[in-house]
Motif scaffolding. Structure first.
Motif, PDB file in Angstrom:
ATOM      1  N   GLN A   1      71.017  62.743  68.379  1.00  0.00           N
ATOM      2  CA  GLN A   1      71.552  61.424  68.723  1.00  0.00           C
ATOM      3  C   GLN A   1      71.886  61.334  70.202  1.00  0.00           C
ATOM      4  O   GLN A   1      71.581  60.339  70.872  1.00  0.00           O
ATOM      5  CB  GLN A   1      72.802  61.131  67.890  1.00  0.00           C
ATOM      6  CG  GLN A   1      73.481  59.789  68.215  1.00  0.00           C
ATOM      7  CD  GLN A   1      72.666  58.619  67.713  1.00  0.00           C
ATOM      8  OE1 GLN A   1      72.105  58.667  66.615  1.00  0.00           O
ATOM      9  NE2 GLN A   1      72.595  57.558  68.502  1.00  0.00           N
ATOM     10  N   ALA A   2      72.499  62.396  70.740  1.00  0.00           N
ATOM     11  CA  ALA A   2      72.845  62.411  72.165  1.00  0.00           C
ATOM     12  C   ALA A   2      71.595  62.346  73.025  1.00  0.00           C
ATOM     13  O   ALA A   2      71.561  61.664  74.060  1.00  0.00           O
ATOM     14  CB  ALA A   2      73.657  63.663  72.493  1.00  0.00           C
ATOM     15  N   LEU A   3      70.541  63.046  72.615  1.00  0.00           N
ATOM     16  CA  LEU A   3      69.295  63.041  73.384  1.00  0.00           C
ATOM     17  C   LEU A   3      68.656  61.654  73.371  1.00  0.00           C
ATOM     18  O   LEU A   3      68.204  61.148  74.406  1.00  0.00           O
ATOM     19  CB  LEU A   3      68.325  64.071  72.793  1.00  0.00           C
ATOM     20  CG  LEU A   3      66.945  64.146  73.467  1.00  0.00           C
ATOM     21  CD1 LEU A   3      67.095  64.553  74.933  1.00  0.00           C
ATOM     22  CD2 LEU A   3      66.042  65.125  72.719  1.00  0.00           C
TER      23      LEU A   3
ATOM     24  N   HIS B   1      69.490  55.215  77.806  1.00  0.00           N
ATOM     25  CA  HIS B   1      70.243  54.761  78.970  1.00  0.00           C
ATOM     26  C   HIS B   1      69.490  55.032  80.268  1.00  0.00           C
ATOM     27  O   HIS B   1      69.616  54.256  81.232  1.00  0.00           O
ATOM     28  CB  HIS B   1      71.626  55.410  78.985  1.00  0.00           C
ATOM     29  CG  HIS B   1      72.556  54.839  77.955  1.00  0.00           C
ATOM     30  ND1 HIS B   1      73.139  53.600  78.082  1.00  0.00           N
ATOM     31  CD2 HIS B   1      72.986  55.332  76.767  1.00  0.00           C
ATOM     32  CE1 HIS B   1      73.891  53.336  77.035  1.00  0.00           C
ATOM     33  NE2 HIS B   1      73.822  54.384  76.205  1.00  0.00           N
ATOM     34  N   GLU B   2      68.715  56.113  80.304  1.00  0.00           N
ATOM     35  CA  GLU B   2      67.862  56.357  81.476  1.00  0.00           C
ATOM     36  C   GLU B   2      66.850  55.222  81.626  1.00  0.00           C
ATOM     37  O   GLU B   2      66.583  54.737  82.730  1.00  0.00           O
ATOM     38  CB  GLU B   2      67.138  57.694  81.331  1.00  0.00           C
ATOM     39  CG  GLU B   2      68.039  58.907  81.525  1.00  0.00           C
ATOM     40  CD  GLU B   2      67.291  60.209  81.287  1.00  0.00           C
ATOM     41  OE1 GLU B   2      66.078  60.147  80.958  1.00  0.00           O
ATOM     42  OE2 GLU B   2      67.916  61.283  81.434  1.00  0.00           O
ATOM     43  N   TRP B   3      66.304  54.781  80.489  1.00  0.00           N
ATOM     44  CA  TRP B   3      65.346  53.671  80.532  1.00  0.00           C
ATOM     45  C   TRP B   3      66.019  52.388  81.016  1.00  0.00           C
ATOM     46  O   TRP B   3      65.442  51.629  81.798  1.00  0.00           O
ATOM     47  CB  TRP B   3      64.752  53.467  79.135  1.00  0.00           C
ATOM     48  CG  TRP B   3      63.839  52.292  79.039  1.00  0.00           C
ATOM     49  CD1 TRP B   3      62.520  52.235  79.356  1.00  0.00           C
ATOM     50  CD2 TRP B   3      64.197  50.977  78.600  1.00  0.00           C
ATOM     51  NE1 TRP B   3      62.017  50.979  79.142  1.00  0.00           N
ATOM     52  CE2 TRP B   3      63.032  50.181  78.676  1.00  0.00           C
ATOM     53  CE3 TRP B   3      65.375  50.405  78.135  1.00  0.00           C
ATOM     54  CZ2 TRP B   3      63.013  48.843  78.311  1.00  0.00           C
ATOM     55  CZ3 TRP B   3      65.365  49.068  77.779  1.00  0.00           C
ATOM     56  CH2 TRP B   3      64.198  48.292  77.870  1.00  0.00           C
TER      57      TRP B   3
ATOM     58  N   GLN C   1      73.208  66.450  68.276  1.00  0.00           N
ATOM     59  CA  GLN C   1      72.417  66.790  69.454  1.00  0.00           C
ATOM     60  C   GLN C   1      71.249  65.808  69.627  1.00  0.00           C
ATOM     61  O   GLN C   1      70.958  65.351  70.734  1.00  0.00           O
ATOM     62  CB  GLN C   1      71.887  68.222  69.315  1.00  0.00           C
ATOM     63  CG  GLN C   1      72.965  69.298  69.421  1.00  0.00           C
ATOM     64  CD  GLN C   1      72.402  70.689  69.148  1.00  0.00           C
ATOM     65  OE1 GLN C   1      71.354  70.837  68.518  1.00  0.00           O
ATOM     66  NE2 GLN C   1      73.112  71.712  69.617  1.00  0.00           N
TER      67      GLN C   1
ATOM     68  N   GLU D   1      70.155  58.733  72.913  1.00  0.00           N
ATOM     69  CA  GLU D   1      70.958  57.816  73.715  1.00  0.00           C
ATOM     70  C   GLU D   1      70.791  58.076  75.197  1.00  0.00           C
ATOM     71  O   GLU D   1      70.761  57.148  76.002  1.00  0.00           O
ATOM     72  CB  GLU D   1      72.431  57.929  73.312  1.00  0.00           C
ATOM     73  CG  GLU D   1      72.717  57.398  71.916  1.00  0.00           C
ATOM     74  CD  GLU D   1      74.203  57.337  71.614  1.00  0.00           C
ATOM     75  OE1 GLU D   1      75.003  57.640  72.529  1.00  0.00           O
ATOM     76  OE2 GLU D   1      74.561  56.975  70.483  1.00  0.00           O
ATOM     77  N   GLN D   2      70.666  59.362  75.566  1.00  0.00           N
ATOM     78  CA  GLN D   2      70.462  59.692  76.982  1.00  0.00           C
ATOM     79  C   GLN D   2      69.159  59.083  77.497  1.00  0.00           C
ATOM     80  O   GLN D   2      69.130  58.462  78.558  1.00  0.00           O
ATOM     81  CB  GLN D   2      70.437  61.207  77.160  1.00  0.00           C
ATOM     82  CG  GLN D   2      70.160  61.630  78.602  1.00  0.00           C
ATOM     83  CD  GLN D   2      69.971  63.137  78.743  1.00  0.00           C
ATOM     84  OE1 GLN D   2      70.331  63.900  77.838  1.00  0.00           O
ATOM     85  NE2 GLN D   2      69.394  63.563  79.841  1.00  0.00           N
ATOM     86  N   LYS D   3      68.078  59.257  76.729  1.00  0.00           N
ATOM     87  CA  LYS D   3      66.788  58.707  77.144  1.00  0.00           C
ATOM     88  C   LYS D   3      66.826  57.178  77.182  1.00  0.00           C
ATOM     89  O   LYS D   3      66.246  56.556  78.074  1.00  0.00           O
ATOM     90  CB  LYS D   3      65.690  59.175  76.187  1.00  0.00           C
ATOM     91  CG  LYS D   3      65.430  60.668  76.230  1.00  0.00           C
ATOM     92  CD  LYS D   3      64.929  61.085  77.618  1.00  0.00           C
ATOM     93  CE  LYS D   3      64.598  62.568  77.661  1.00  0.00           C
ATOM     94  NZ  LYS D   3      64.143  62.984  79.028  1.00  0.00           N
TER      95      LYS D   3
ATOM     96  N   ASN E   1      82.064  49.124  80.753  1.00  0.00           N
ATOM     97  CA  ASN E   1      81.769  50.358  80.058  1.00  0.00           C
ATOM     98  C   ASN E   1      81.507  50.114  78.579  1.00  0.00           C
ATOM     99  O   ASN E   1      81.372  51.053  77.798  1.00  0.00           O
ATOM    100  CB  ASN E   1      82.936  51.343  80.214  1.00  0.00           C
ATOM    101  CG  ASN E   1      83.083  51.798  81.658  1.00  0.00           C
ATOM    102  OD1 ASN E   1      82.083  51.963  82.341  1.00  0.00           O
ATOM    103  ND2 ASN E   1      84.307  51.985  82.116  1.00  0.00           N
TER     104      ASN E   1
ATOM    105  N   ARG F   1      70.207  47.571  82.666  1.00  0.00           N
ATOM    106  CA  ARG F   1      71.602  47.916  82.414  1.00  0.00           C
ATOM    107  C   ARG F   1      72.529  46.822  82.959  1.00  0.00           C
ATOM    108  O   ARG F   1      73.508  46.423  82.320  1.00  0.00           O
ATOM    109  CB  ARG F   1      71.930  49.263  83.075  1.00  0.00           C
ATOM    110  CG  ARG F   1      73.388  49.702  82.950  1.00  0.00           C
ATOM    111  CD  ARG F   1      73.827  49.822  81.496  1.00  0.00           C
ATOM    112  NE  ARG F   1      75.235  50.141  81.380  1.00  0.00           N
ATOM    113  CZ  ARG F   1      75.721  51.376  81.321  1.00  0.00           C
ATOM    114  NH1 ARG F   1      74.905  52.425  81.373  1.00  0.00           N
ATOM    115  NH2 ARG F   1      77.006  51.582  81.194  1.00  0.00           N
TER     116      ARG F   1
END
Length: 590
Positions: A524-526, A532-534, A522, A528-530, A568, A541
């Protein structure tokens, strides 16, 4: 066509590298150069070689130039001269051993230049002068603001953004228009009248002709073999046409001038010919719609040394990388590129960035000059003999240079920082062009004004260590370098180490939290999410995705032009990195 018809043209490099892209001081006009030409022939230590000590005396005592400006012209001329890499490295070593102004001046006094060629070099600075005639018929019509105290600065800014250093048509026109005055500077004082005018029967010596080879070269009957002008005229039929007398071993000035007027033509290796008939460069992949406007041409397959050109124009939203002998010692121009990431990791002769914006350019060592003009929000990373910037805004430059960065009028919000990257063959490339680690004067910029150096330092700042992040070049290449070999300035190194410590503390904190397997997933997912948002918020990107087209793997040779592509694949970090990227990867939970 006659077998011994000669074609003569202006050499590119004296204009491209030798002429400063700014309005020259008024004291470098023909009136004062005439006086200087007579003076140097009648004083010891001035002819046929002019040393720094005597040039400083003439420049500061006679022409009333500032000493730093006098050294700027002397140093620029030396940069133009064909010296071996070993000689330049020896000179750099000697300068690095100078610890006081007196020691530095003593070392400079060991440098001398060809007197007649230096006179021609000073005259060439008139290339970017605004003439009254031009101002009356062109865009340079005086405006009401010209009466204000800032009018001189505004004119200098216009010159900086419209310089003619790459314009081979302007080079030819300049030589054709001013040929008589150029030759006059080479005539001995005895060949002049009491009023300083050239006599009708004046002669030009063979030594003077050899000095003219700084400016002119050519070929016989469109032969592909190019010779400097003095070697071109070693053929007897051409000597006769040019007015050579075997008795006096000199040339009739009047006949020689007529010979040149008849033979002068456009440089067949100039940018005009290169853009019309140069060899196009191809990419490994081309994505529909992304490269319709991009133009990349080169003449490196056919041009002689000093005339090797590469023109890249209108490259937009691309990541281009090249490490190839095709670029070695080439003069390169990037024109109107936007939102591009360009890596040219070869030893280069010169580099010009013109009207580029929102781009990153990383260069291999540049033996002479990197010039940035009319650019906006461009980041440049380079090792260069000289760095010059004019008419540009919000640009960031990370440089290693043995000369003071030269800032021309019209700059706004420049950021200067230390060179902060490496690639495996960097040191070998530096040695091949004669650039050493020291001296490094990236933090000693010189502001160039209408009559010399200016005092307003508001156009630039030094990058604070808190904003500094090393740059990672994202390509696998063969070589030995695995770090910046000379290190970073102490304050910047301390900032990098502080961030590395923050990462270590972060990893230690996560490890000591003793998360179970579900919690780790959980978390790690958080993270990575933050992350990729950055990437999306900052626009990086696209920069990362463009590095890995499907047909290329991380081990693909950099000797390709990879095109922009949306992939991807996982991101490869290659920008200046914020703390969470400082380890060169997406943050992970340990």
């Amino acid at each position: 066509m006659d077998k011994y018809t000669a074609c003569v043209w202006p050499r590119l490099e004296p204009f491209l590298i030798g002429v400063l892209p700014a309005t020259p001081p008024s004291k470098l006009s023909m009136h004062y150069l005439r006086k200087m030409a007579c003076y140097v022939r009648t004083r010891d230590g001035c002819f046929p070689r002019l040393g720094w000590h005597m040039w400083r005396h003439i420049a500061c005592g006679k022409l009333q130039l500032a000493e730093e400006l006098a050294w700027l012209y002397f140093e620029t001329f030396d940069l133009l001269m064909p010296r071996s890499a070993e000689q330049r490295l020896e000179w750099a070593e000697a300068l690095s051993q100078c610890h006081t102004p007196k020691e530095l001046d003593r070392q400079r006094c060991k440098l001398s230049v060809d007197t007649l060629q230096f006179l021609l070099f000073l005259y060439l600075q008139q290339l970017n002068r605004i003439s009254l005639r031009t101002s009356l018929i062109g865009e340079e019509w005086p405006s009401p603001r010209s009466r204000s105290p800032s009018s001189s600065s505004e004119r200098d800014t216009k010159i900086s953004s419209q310089n003619k250093n790459w314009d081979d048509q302007a080079h030819l026109s300049f030589v054709q228009t001013h040929l008589s005055e150029l030759l006059e500077l080479l005539v001995e004082p005895g060949q002049l009248s009491s009023s300083g005018q050239v006599l009708r029967d004046s002669q030009l010596t063979s030594d003077a002709l050899e000095s003219l080879s700084l400016l002119l070269e050519g070929s016989v009957s469109h032969s592909r073999t190019v010779h400097p002008i003095h070697k071109l005229l070693s053929r007897s039929p051409l000597q006769s046409q040019a007015g050579f007398s075997k008795l006096s071993r000199s040339y009739s000035l009047q006949q020689f001038q007529g010979f040149l007027h008849q033979g002068l033509c456009l440089n067949p290796f100039g940018i005009s010919t290169c853009s019309e008939s140069g060899k196009k460069l191809a990419w490994a992949l081309q994505v529909e719609g992304t490269l319709k406007k991009a133009k990349i041409f080169r003449n490196t397959h056919m041009a002689p040394p000093g005339s090797r050109l590469l023109l890249m124009s209108q490259v937009c939203k691309q990541t281009l990388a090249k490490d190839s002998e095709k670029l070695n010692n080439a003069n390169i121009k990037l024109h109107c590129c936007s939102e591009a990431f360009i890596y040219l990791l070869s030893p280069l002769r010169s580099m010009t960035l013109d009207k580029c914006r929102n781009s990153t350019v990383v260069l291999g060592p540049v033996g002479t000059s990197v010039h940035i003009q009319s650019c906006e929000n461009v980041r440049v990373v380079c090792v260069a003999g000289r760095l010059t910037v004019g008419g540009s805004s919000h640009c960031t430059i990370h440089a290693l240079t043995p000369t003071r960065p030269l800032l021309f009028p019209g700059n706004v919000s420049l950021t200067l920082g230390p060179f902060h990257t490496h690639y495996p063959t960097l040191e070998d490339h530096m040695a091949s062009v004669g650039l050493a680690v020291v001296p490094n004067l990236w933090d000693q910029p010189l502001l160039f004004g209408a009559e010399g150096s200016a005092t307003d330092t508001g156009c630039y700042r030094f990058q604070p260590p808190s904003e500094f992040y090393p740059l990672v070049i994202p390509f696998q290449m063969e070589g030995d370098n695995c770090e910046v070999p000379w290190g970073l300035p102490a304050d910047y190194q301390k900032a990098v180490e502080s961030r590395e410590k923050t990462i270590e503390d972060w990893q230690k904190t996560v490890k000591e939290a003793h998360l179970n397997k579900v919690q780790r997933r959980q978390f790690q997912a958080l993270v990575e999410q933050k992350f990729h948002e950055w990437l999306l918020e900052t626009g990086q990107r696209q920069e990362l995705d463009s590095l890995l087209p499907p047909a290329l793997t991380p081990s693909t040779s950099v000797d390709h032009w990879p095109s922009s592509h949306t992939s991807n694949s996982g991101p490869t970090v290659f920008k200046e990195q914020p703390p969470e990227q400082a380890m060169g990867r997406v943050p992970t939970v340990c």
